[in-house]
Design a protein around this motif. Structure first.
Motif, PDB file in Angstrom:
ATOM      1  N   MET A 150     -37.069  31.414  53.353  1.00 31.30           N
ATOM      2  CA  MET A 150     -37.646  30.518  53.601  1.00 31.30           C
ATOM      3  C   MET A 150     -39.144  30.794  54.024  1.00 31.30           C
ATOM      4  N   SER A 151     -40.394  30.470  53.432  1.00 27.47           N
ATOM      5  CA  SER A 151     -41.467  30.792  53.919  1.00 27.47           C
ATOM      6  C   SER A 151     -41.826  29.866  55.304  1.00 27.47           C
ATOM      7  N   GLN A 152     -42.676  30.698  56.286  1.00 33.69           N
ATOM      8  CA  GLN A 152     -42.823  29.930  57.247  1.00 33.69           C
ATOM      9  C   GLN A 152     -44.288  29.981  57.768  1.00 33.69           C
ATOM     10  N   SER A 153     -44.962  29.145  58.488  1.00 31.99           N
ATOM     11  CA  SER A 153     -46.245  28.944  59.079  1.00 31.99           C
ATOM     12  C   SER A 153     -46.460  30.328  59.944  1.00 31.99           C
ATOM     13  N   THR A 154     -47.735  30.881  59.775  1.00 35.01           N
ATOM     14  CA  THR A 154     -48.051  32.083  60.739  1.00 35.01           C
ATOM     15  C   THR A 154     -47.825  31.879  62.155  1.00 35.01           C
ATOM     16  N   VAL A 155     -48.168  30.830  62.864  1.00 32.43           N
ATOM     17  CA  VAL A 155     -48.166  30.977  64.254  1.00 32.43           C
ATOM     18  C   VAL A 155     -46.911  30.095  64.878  1.00 32.43           C
ATOM     19  N   LEU A 156     -46.648  28.972  64.439  1.00 37.52           N
ATOM     20  CA  LEU A 156     -45.527  28.273  65.091  1.00 37.52           C
ATOM     21  C   LEU A 156     -44.284  28.384  64.216  1.00 37.52           C
ATOM     22  N   SER A 157     -44.389  29.262  63.121  1.00 36.96           N
ATOM     23  CA  SER A 157     -42.851  29.433  62.192  1.00 36.96           C
ATOM     24  C   SER A 157     -42.517  28.225  61.681  1.00 36.96           C
ATOM     25  N   LEU A 158     -43.492  27.250  61.283  1.00 36.12           N
ATOM     26  CA  LEU A 158     -42.832  26.016  60.580  1.00 36.12           C
ATOM     27  C   LEU A 158     -42.446  26.289  59.523  1.00 36.12           C
ATOM     28  N   PRO A 159     -41.350  25.672  58.988  1.00 33.11           N
ATOM     29  CA  PRO A 159     -40.829  26.125  57.318  1.00 33.11           C
ATOM     30  C   PRO A 159     -41.791  25.045  56.663  1.00 33.11           C
ATOM     31  N   LEU A 160     -42.167  25.878  55.421  1.00 34.99           N
ATOM     32  CA  LEU A 160     -43.054  25.493  54.328  1.00 34.99           C
ATOM     33  C   LEU A 160     -42.354  25.204  53.188  1.00 34.99           C
ATOM     34  N   ILE A 161     -42.755  23.983  52.603  1.00 32.78           N
ATOM     35  CA  ILE A 161     -42.086  23.178  51.192  1.00 32.78           C
ATOM     36  C   ILE A 161     -42.621  24.166  50.175  1.00 32.78           C
ATOM     37  N   GLN A 162     -41.694  24.580  49.492  1.00 37.82           N
ATOM     38  CA  GLN A 162     -41.854  25.780  48.215  1.00 37.82           C
ATOM     39  C   GLN A 162     -42.062  24.833  46.884  1.00 37.82           C
ATOM     40  N   PRO A 163     -42.853  25.518  45.885  1.00 38.55           N
ATOM     41  CA  PRO A 163     -42.932  24.836  44.667  1.00 38.55           C
ATOM     42  C   PRO A 163     -41.907  24.351  44.115  1.00 38.55           C
ATOM     43  N   SER A 164     -41.547  23.263  43.596  1.00 39.33           N
ATOM     44  CA  SER A 164     -40.420  22.764  42.757  1.00 39.33           C
ATOM     45  C   SER A 164     -39.199  22.721  43.738  1.00 39.33           C
ATOM     46  N   GLN A 165     -39.330  22.557  45.251  1.00 38.23           N
ATOM     47  CA  GLN A 165     -38.201  23.003  45.980  1.00 38.23           C
ATOM     48  C   GLN A 165     -37.383  21.289  46.157  1.00 38.23           C
ATOM     49  N   ALA A 166     -36.128  21.287  45.920  1.00 32.71           N
ATOM     50  CA  ALA A 166     -35.264  20.289  46.163  1.00 32.71           C
ATOM     51  C   ALA A 166     -35.071  19.764  47.653  1.00 32.71           C
ATOM     52  N   GLN A 167     -34.765  18.689  47.772  1.00 35.11           N
ATOM     53  CA  GLN A 167     -35.105  17.726  48.986  1.00 35.11           C
ATOM     54  C   GLN A 167     -35.989  18.551  49.930  1.00 35.11           C
ATOM     55  N   LYS A 168     -37.211  18.223  49.688  1.00 37.76           N
ATOM     56  CA  LYS A 168     -38.337  18.668  50.419  1.00 37.76           C
ATOM     57  C   LYS A 168     -38.450  17.850  51.778  1.00 37.76           C
ATOM     58  N   HIS A 169     -37.800  16.843  51.888  1.00 38.02           N
ATOM     59  CA  HIS A 169     -37.802  16.083  53.063  1.00 38.02           C
ATOM     60  C   HIS A 169     -37.091  16.876  54.219  1.00 38.02           C
ATOM     61  N   VAL A 170     -36.021  17.779  53.775  1.00 39.41           N
ATOM     62  CA  VAL A 170     -35.367  18.426  54.851  1.00 39.41           C
ATOM     63  C   VAL A 170     -36.313  19.522  55.432  1.00 39.41           C
ATOM     64  N   THR A 171     -37.084  20.251  54.759  1.00 32.59           N
ATOM     65  CA  THR A 171     -38.278  21.047  55.168  1.00 32.59           C
ATOM     66  C   THR A 171     -39.197  20.391  56.049  1.00 32.59           C
ATOM     67  N   HIS A 172     -39.677  19.412  55.513  1.00 31.40           N
ATOM     68  CA  HIS A 172     -40.644  18.577  56.092  1.00 31.40           C
ATOM     69  C   HIS A 172     -40.350  18.106  57.554  1.00 31.40           C
ATOM     70  N   ASN A 173     -38.964  17.417  57.353  1.00 33.33           N
ATOM     71  CA  ASN A 173     -38.610  16.907  58.832  1.00 33.33           C
ATOM     72  C   ASN A 173     -38.267  18.187  59.734  1.00 33.33           C
ATOM     73  N   GLU A 174     -37.920  19.363  59.585  1.00 25.79           N
ATOM     74  CA  GLU A 174     -37.535  20.175  60.306  1.00 25.79           C
ATOM     75  C   GLU A 174     -39.073  20.718  60.936  1.00 25.79           C
ATOM     76  N   ALA A 175     -39.991  20.832  60.132  1.00 23.64           N
ATOM     77  CA  ALA A 175     -41.287  21.177  60.613  1.00 23.64           C
ATOM     78  C   ALA A 175     -41.859  20.102  61.599  1.00 23.64           C
ATOM     79  N   LEU A 176     -41.722  18.953  61.504  1.00 28.99           N
ATOM     80  CA  LEU A 176     -41.977  17.877  62.444  1.00 28.99           C
ATOM     81  C   LEU A 176     -41.074  18.066  63.661  1.00 28.99           C
ATOM     82  N   ARG A 177     -39.849  18.179  63.432  1.00 30.82           N
ATOM     83  CA  ARG A 177     -39.060  18.408  64.546  1.00 30.82           C
ATOM     84  C   ARG A 177     -39.651  19.421  65.459  1.00 30.82           C
TER      85      ARG A 177
END
Length: 273
Positions: free
Chosen positions: A1-28
């Motif tokens: 899973m790709s992550q942001s450089t500073v906070l290691s937030l999970p990044l949504i991938q192209p054509s990824q299924a269940q994008k809300h899971v990754t998005h919600n994890e980053a928000l958490r």
């Protein structure tokens, strides 16, 4: 899973299924770390009464559910402790101590506020443009740091004032220091408006009582010596030559006497008491 450089937030991938899971994890993660404030910074194990959403900085020597998580940020979520590794420069407000902590890359240290070149400081009161340091307290202690201690009051020039002023309900009653000259003076006032020179000492060592001195000792007015009995006079060797006393029971009546270093003699005729 790709992550942001500073906070290691999970990044949504192209054509990824269940994008809300990754998005919600980053928000958490953002919810935990943004505007970081923690309950404590010195606990080594989880508090018994911890509630969901509580955050703590894990102190050194962690045990129990926090073992091995020294210096991390612990979050209680759904009854489970989650841990986030801090990065150098992160800061946290600690509720238990009302202090701020900074992670220096190894440990959390309390942030020490800058104390040089402050515009003004008020301790238990408010400072102002004239009284840039103001203290309201039952006492103020200035102590040595291993040896002597000096309190220095510096003025700009001859006609300026460097003094200590004693007040009664904000009205001056006594002042001592260099008040408008380089002579050390003690002044008193009955009302804060009218001032009397009680004592003046020059840089040459002359002393004036009630006036600026014109001699080694210069008194403005009548001097009074408390009467002393002959039996209570100090021995001539103790007082030395030059001692003066008003002897109330001298032969021939009360009178001044002086000491020549060997005897007490009457000023009137030079005879011994």
């Amino acid at each position: 899973m790709s992550q942001s450089t500073v906070l290691s937030l999970p990044l949504i991938q192209p054509s990824q299924a269940q994008k809300h899971v990754t998005h919600n994890e980053a928000l958490r993660v953002l919810d935990v770390l943004v505007q970081l404030n923690v309950r404590s910074s010195d606990d080594t194990s989880p508090p018994i009464a911890a509630m969901d959403g509580d955050r703590h900085i894990v102190s050194s020597g962690a045990t129990g559910d926090w073992v091995g998580q020294d210096h991390t940020i612990a979050l209680l979520e759904n009854g489970v402790w989650l841990f986030f590794a801090p990065q150098e420069g992160w800061r946290a407000d600690v509720a238990a101590t009302s202090s701020q902590m900074r992670f220096d890359g190894s440990v959390w240290v309390e942030v020490t506020p800058e104390t040089n070149n402050l515009n003004m400081v008020g301790i238990n009161t408010s400072a102002d443009a004239t009284n840039r340091l103001a203290v309201s307290s039952e006492a103020t202690l200035l102590s040595h740091a291993g040896g002597s201690h000096q309190l220095k009051i510096n003025k700009a020039g001859l006609s300026d004032t460097g003094s200590l002023l004693f007040q009664d309900n904000w009205s001056g009653r006594a002042e001592m220091g260099l008040a408008g000259s380089d002579d050390f003076s003690v002044k008193t006032s009955p009302d804060g408006s009218t001032w009397n020179n009680t004592l003046v000492a020059t840089g040459d060592g002359d002393v004036g009582i009630g006036k600026t001195p014109d001699a080694k000792l210069d008194v403005d007015g009548v001097m009074k010596l408390a009467p002393v009995l002959t039996a209570n006079l100090p021995t001539p060797a103790t007082i030395g030559a030059g001692g003066v006393a008003f002897v109330s029971d001298a032969t021939g009546g009360a009178q001044l006497a002086y000491c020549d270093g060997s005897s007490w003699l009457k000023v009137a005729d030079g005879t011994a008491l």
